[in-house]
Design an enzyme around this catalytic site. Structure first.
Site, PDB file in Angstrom:
ATOM      1  N   LYS A  14       0.438  15.452  -5.107  1.00  0.00           N
ATOM      2  CA  LYS A  14       0.083  15.374  -3.687  1.00  0.00           C
ATOM      3  C   LYS A  14       0.083  16.748  -3.006  1.00  0.00           C
ATOM      4  O   LYS A  14      -0.768  17.010  -2.166  1.00  0.00           O
ATOM      5  CB  LYS A  14       1.047  14.444  -2.954  1.00  0.00           C
ATOM      6  CG  LYS A  14       0.867  12.967  -3.270  1.00  0.00           C
ATOM      7  CD  LYS A  14       1.777  12.127  -2.372  1.00  0.00           C
ATOM      8  CE  LYS A  14       2.034  10.739  -2.926  1.00  0.00           C
ATOM      9  NZ  LYS A  14       0.888   9.841  -2.896  1.00  0.00           N
ATOM     10  N   GLU A  32       5.581  14.794   5.829  1.00  0.00           N
ATOM     11  CA  GLU A  32       4.400  14.546   6.652  1.00  0.00           C
ATOM     12  C   GLU A  32       4.821  13.957   7.975  1.00  0.00           C
ATOM     13  O   GLU A  32       5.795  13.211   8.054  1.00  0.00           O
ATOM     14  CB  GLU A  32       3.451  13.542   5.965  1.00  0.00           C
ATOM     15  CG  GLU A  32       2.490  14.188   5.012  1.00  0.00           C
ATOM     16  CD  GLU A  32       1.571  13.189   4.338  1.00  0.00           C
ATOM     17  OE1 GLU A  32       1.472  12.033   4.806  1.00  0.00           O
ATOM     18  OE2 GLU A  32       0.955  13.574   3.335  1.00  0.00           O
ATOM     19  N   HIS A  86       2.184  -1.528   1.363  1.00  0.00           N
ATOM     20  CA  HIS A  86       1.306  -0.478   0.848  1.00  0.00           C
ATOM     21  C   HIS A  86       0.334  -0.967  -0.210  1.00  0.00           C
ATOM     22  O   HIS A  86      -0.296  -0.176  -0.898  1.00  0.00           O
ATOM     23  CB  HIS A  86       2.111   0.714   0.318  1.00  0.00           C
ATOM     24  CG  HIS A  86       3.026   1.314   1.353  1.00  0.00           C
ATOM     25  ND1 HIS A  86       2.585   1.682   2.597  1.00  0.00           N
ATOM     26  CD2 HIS A  86       4.346   1.585   1.327  1.00  0.00           C
ATOM     27  CE1 HIS A  86       3.598   2.158   3.298  1.00  0.00           C
ATOM     28  NE2 HIS A  86       4.688   2.101   2.555  1.00  0.00           N
ATOM     29  N   ARG A 132     -11.237   7.685  -9.781  1.00  0.00           N
ATOM     30  CA  ARG A 132     -11.662   6.534 -10.592  1.00  0.00           C
ATOM     31  C   ARG A 132     -12.453   5.575  -9.719  1.00  0.00           C
ATOM     32  O   ARG A 132     -12.579   5.780  -8.517  1.00  0.00           O
ATOM     33  CB  ARG A 132     -10.437   5.810 -11.144  1.00  0.00           C
ATOM     34  CG  ARG A 132      -9.485   5.433 -10.021  1.00  0.00           C
ATOM     35  CD  ARG A 132      -8.373   4.511 -10.452  1.00  0.00           C
ATOM     36  NE  ARG A 132      -7.262   4.533  -9.526  1.00  0.00           N
ATOM     37  CZ  ARG A 132      -7.185   3.857  -8.391  1.00  0.00           C
ATOM     38  NH1 ARG A 132      -8.178   3.077  -8.022  1.00  0.00           N
ATOM     39  NH2 ARG A 132      -6.123   3.944  -7.606  1.00  0.00           N
TER      40      ARG A 132
HETATM   41  P1  ADP Z   1       0.805   6.398  -2.873  1.00  0.00           P
HETATM   42  O1  ADP Z   1       0.171   7.519  -3.625  1.00  0.00           O
HETATM   43  O2  ADP Z   1       2.215   6.110  -3.312  1.00  0.00           O
HETATM   44  O3  ADP Z   1      -0.068   5.163  -2.808  1.00  0.00           O
HETATM   45  P2  ADP Z   1      -0.081   7.352  -0.296  1.00  0.00           P
HETATM   46  O4  ADP Z   1       0.165   8.759   0.078  1.00  0.00           O
HETATM   47  O5  ADP Z   1      -1.452   6.980  -0.741  1.00  0.00           O
HETATM   48  O6  ADP Z   1       1.000   6.909  -1.382  1.00  0.00           O
HETATM   49  O7  ADP Z   1       0.324   6.396   0.902  1.00  0.00           O
HETATM   50  C1  ADP Z   1       0.381   4.991   0.744  1.00  0.00           C
HETATM   51  C2  ADP Z   1       0.368   4.307   2.104  1.00  0.00           C
HETATM   52  O8  ADP Z   1       1.470   4.764   2.888  1.00  0.00           O
HETATM   53  C3  ADP Z   1      -0.864   4.572   2.940  1.00  0.00           C
HETATM   54  O9  ADP Z   1      -1.923   3.692   2.650  1.00  0.00           O
HETATM   55  C4  ADP Z   1      -0.329   4.385   4.341  1.00  0.00           C
HETATM   56  O10 ADP Z   1      -0.303   2.998   4.648  1.00  0.00           O
HETATM   57  C5  ADP Z   1       1.097   4.887   4.260  1.00  0.00           C
HETATM   58  N1  ADP Z   1       1.207   6.309   4.661  1.00  0.00           N
HETATM   59  C6  ADP Z   1       0.980   7.393   3.911  1.00  0.00           C
HETATM   60  N2  ADP Z   1       1.144   8.530   4.597  1.00  0.00           N
HETATM   61  C7  ADP Z   1       1.516   8.176   5.837  1.00  0.00           C
HETATM   62  C8  ADP Z   1       1.837   8.896   7.040  1.00  0.00           C
HETATM   63  N3  ADP Z   1       1.841  10.229   7.104  1.00  0.00           N
HETATM   64  N4  ADP Z   1       2.155   8.178   8.143  1.00  0.00           N
HETATM   65  C9  ADP Z   1       2.186   6.819   8.102  1.00  0.00           C
HETATM   66  N5  ADP Z   1       1.902   6.091   7.026  1.00  0.00           N
HETATM   67  C10 ADP Z   1       1.561   6.743   5.889  1.00  0.00           C
END
Ligand code: ADP
Length: 621
Positions: free
Chosen positions: A116, A200, A235, A297
């Site tokens: 990330k 974040e 999620h 993907r």
């Molecule tokens: P992973 O790789 O574990 O799936 P992500 O970074 O894609 O994690 O985030 C998964 C979910 O978490 C997102 O779809 C969103 O719902 C929530 N999320 C991620 N980042 C944030 C953020 N900065 N603020 C609020 N919710 C977040």
């Protein structure tokens, strides 16, 4: 064009890939674990190779077995689907090193987007907006705390190597930061072997918006517009749609261009998705949409993009992997109408969404719409793999119609004895706030009480069961009054639903469910739910006035005393049993002189509202 393709996956995505490959005249080869030997994807393929026992780490994740299968069958290419090895750069390299075409992202792109923090850094360099935060080298707790304070709470701690929602902690206040950091690091170390984190800004009430991108080997990259995957539970995506509600042309152009820039920054080839998080508290605005991550993907939810663009993304993948240029230029792509997809899972919403595995003695999908599934009636949902049964996909001229069609389609699903989330999906798609586009990622959790069906049958289910249990030749009660010459028209019937009895007063608007017998079980399917019905109670379905003496629980509670037994003679007003409900005791009294005909409860038993407790048969005199 490649002439043969091995699909290193299973279930619905394997079926999906085989369907397109076959239509293109490509020979298809399935690989499967022992318990998948008779699955539809194995039957659909031209050839099949067994690669090991049920657990994925002994079959679908064993790279050498899959490569061997490709060599033995002379497969020219491998498609990894999604999940499993699809984002494994080492596997992609091994495939290419073996002289086999990899129908996936270049290993370098997979690596670049795998972590990330590195992905975010790359995106910042490419001028793609990323969520404000901290992702530096200095991982000391003091420094991270200072950074969190600077960003402002709530803050989200993410494992840099995280995925699948793991290794994330929301921190609401400065004093909670140190503890959350510690536990996030522990989880990240255990799950990903990498304790590093990034911070974040936590976006309150965000929407998940992603853009489909596609690149070819000639340096062309296009986008196929956005999808909205905001409806999530823990999620995990539940309902996806395209386009995104409330997206205006300028905002769309901005994020789709940002996505193309992101893909260009990693020289992307093939199908990819750029995920963004949007603060839509004041509508979707280009300056409040930030890069989250790239999935290198094909996505589960790719069908909604196919529906609005009229393109077959698997065909695009196979053409691109074969070295052809992209089938369309950007200006040839347009959005047509609205598409929605719901993920039908083998799980029980009424018991906290516990997974439900086992045989699918009945599995019927709605007709006339697209359903992508990898399992057939008579098959089984096994505990070894993802519990998704199918994707229900609708396409309509506008969003309102699409939502209505999706709700309607979910209501028609018939599955037994495995439990599903069909009724939950139907409620979500028909929810007033969903229809109004008032959604954020907390929508499902926040509205759980109105979206999650109850464990006990609600009134419409009782009505439909009563209708179903009336004598066959006279299923509609209206005609029943004439049928019962010897009694006053009786609209009351005791029905046995999921081993509980209910006295139902049938009304004119009783909904009609589907009443079928599956392996000896009589079932009622209504609005996506499945209910086992007991045999009709002779007293109620037959001889008229008996049900007058039924005593029903006035509210949910517990039986704390039973003072009579079946067959006892009782006098009007005599205490029969005592319920405890809402901290109050309530005695249930005999309505007239008679005999205890049915005693449905025991001391200590829980009762639900409307449930029949006992029934008194009127004395002869
Ligand atoms: P992973 O790789 O574990 O799936 P992500 O970074 O894609 O994690 O985030 C998964 C979910 O978490 C997102 O779809 C969103 O719902 C929530 N999320 C991620 N980042 C944030 C953020 N900065 N603020 C609020 N919710 C977040």
């Amino acid at each position: 064009m490649i002439k043969s393709l091995l699909i290193a996956n299973r279930g619905e995505i394997a079926c999906r890939i085989i369907r397109t490959a076959r239509s293109m005249g490509i020979r298809t080869i399935a690989v499967h674990s022992d318990i998948d030997a008779t699955m539809p994807f194995v039957q659909a393929a031209d050839e099949a190779v067994r690669i090991g026992p049920a657990p994925a780490r002994e079959s679908y994740l064993v790279q050498a077995r899959i490569l061997d299968a490709a060599k033995v069958t002379g497969a020219e290419a491998i498609h990894p689907g999604y999940g499993f090895l699809s984002e494994n750069a080492a596997f992609a390299e091994a495939v290419e090193a073996a002289g086999i075409v990899w129908v996936g992202a270049p290993p370098t792109s997979i690596r670049a987007m795998g972590l990330k923090d590195a992905a975010k850094a790359l995106m910042m360099a490419a001028d793609v907006p990323v969520t404000p935060g901290y992702m530096g080298e200095d991982q000391s707790p003091e420094h991270l705390q200072a950074q969190a304070d600077r960003i402002g709470y709530p803050v989200l701690i993410k494992a840099v190597a995280g995925g699948g929602g793991k290794g994330m902690r929301k921190v609401d206040a400065a004093q909670d930061f140190a503890g959350a950091l510690l536990s996030c690091r522990r989880e990240a170390g255990a799950s990903f072997g990498d304790e590093r984190v990034l911070l974040e800004k936590y976006i309150t009430g965000p929407r998940h918006i992603e853009v489909q991108v596609f690149g070819d080997q000639h340096g062309n990259i296009v986008h196929l517009f956005e999808r909205d995957c905001t409806l999530q539970r823990r999620h995990q995506k539940v309902i996806e749609e395209a386009p995104a509600p409330g997206m205006d042309e300028a905002t769309r152009a901005a994020i789709c261009q940002a996505a193309v820039k992101a893909a260009k920054a990693v020289d992307y080839v093939g199908a990819g998705t750029i995920e963004f998080i949007a603060d839509a508290s004041e509508g979707l605005r280009a300056d409040r949409i930030w890069f989250m991550e790239m999935n290198t993907r094909l996505q589960v939810e790719h069908p909604v993009t196919e529906e609005i663009t009229g393109q077959d993304l698997v065909e695009w993948q196979l053409r691109v992997a074969s070295g052809e240029p992209l089938p369309c230029r950007q200006e040839e792509l347009a959005i047509n109408g609205w598409a929605m997809e719901a993920r039908l899972y083998a799980e029980n919403p009424a018991s906290g969404f516990l997974p439900s595995t086992g045989p699918l003695d009945r599995l019927r999908f709605p007709q006339g719409i697209r359903v992508d599934s990898g399992i057939a009636e008579g098959g089984e949902v096994s505990p070894y793999y993802d519990p998704m049964i199918a994707k229900i996909i609708v396409h309509a001229p506008d969003r309102g119609t699409a939502a209505a069609r999706l709700a309607d389609a979910a209501r028609q699903v018939e599955v037994w004895p495995v439990r599903t989330n069909a009724a939950f999906l139907a409620r979500a798609a028909a929810d007033r706030d969903f229809i109004a586009g008032n959604i954020d990622t907390g929508f499902i959790e926040r509205h759980a009480d109105r979206l999650v069906p109850m464990a006990e049958p609600a009134e419409p289910v009782r009505q439909a069961a009563a209708l179903a249990l009336l004598p066959r030749d006279d299923g509609v009660w209206r005609r029943l009054s004439g049928f019962r010459a010897n009694a006053a028209p009786d609209r009351r019937i005791v029905v046995d639903i999921a081993d509980h009895n209910y006295l139902v007063e049938l009304d004119d608007n009783a909904p009609r469910g589907r009443d079928v017998t599956v392996r000896g079980d009589r079932l009622l399917f209504l609005d996506g739910e499945a209910w086992p019905l007991g045999p009709p109670r002779a007293s109620a379905a037959g001889a008229g006035a008996a049900s007058d003496g039924a005593l029903l629980a006035p509210m949910p509670g517990k039986v704390i005393a039973v003072e009579v037994a079946e067959g006892d003679t009782v006098r009007k007003g005599q205490k029969l049993l005592v319920l405890e409900a809402m901290k109050m005791e309530q005695a249930m009294l005999a309505p007239f002189d008679g005999v205890v005909a049915d005693l449905m409860v025991k001391v200590g038993g829980q009762v639900t509202e409307g449930m029949m407790l006992t029934r008194i048969e009127r004395g002869e005199d």
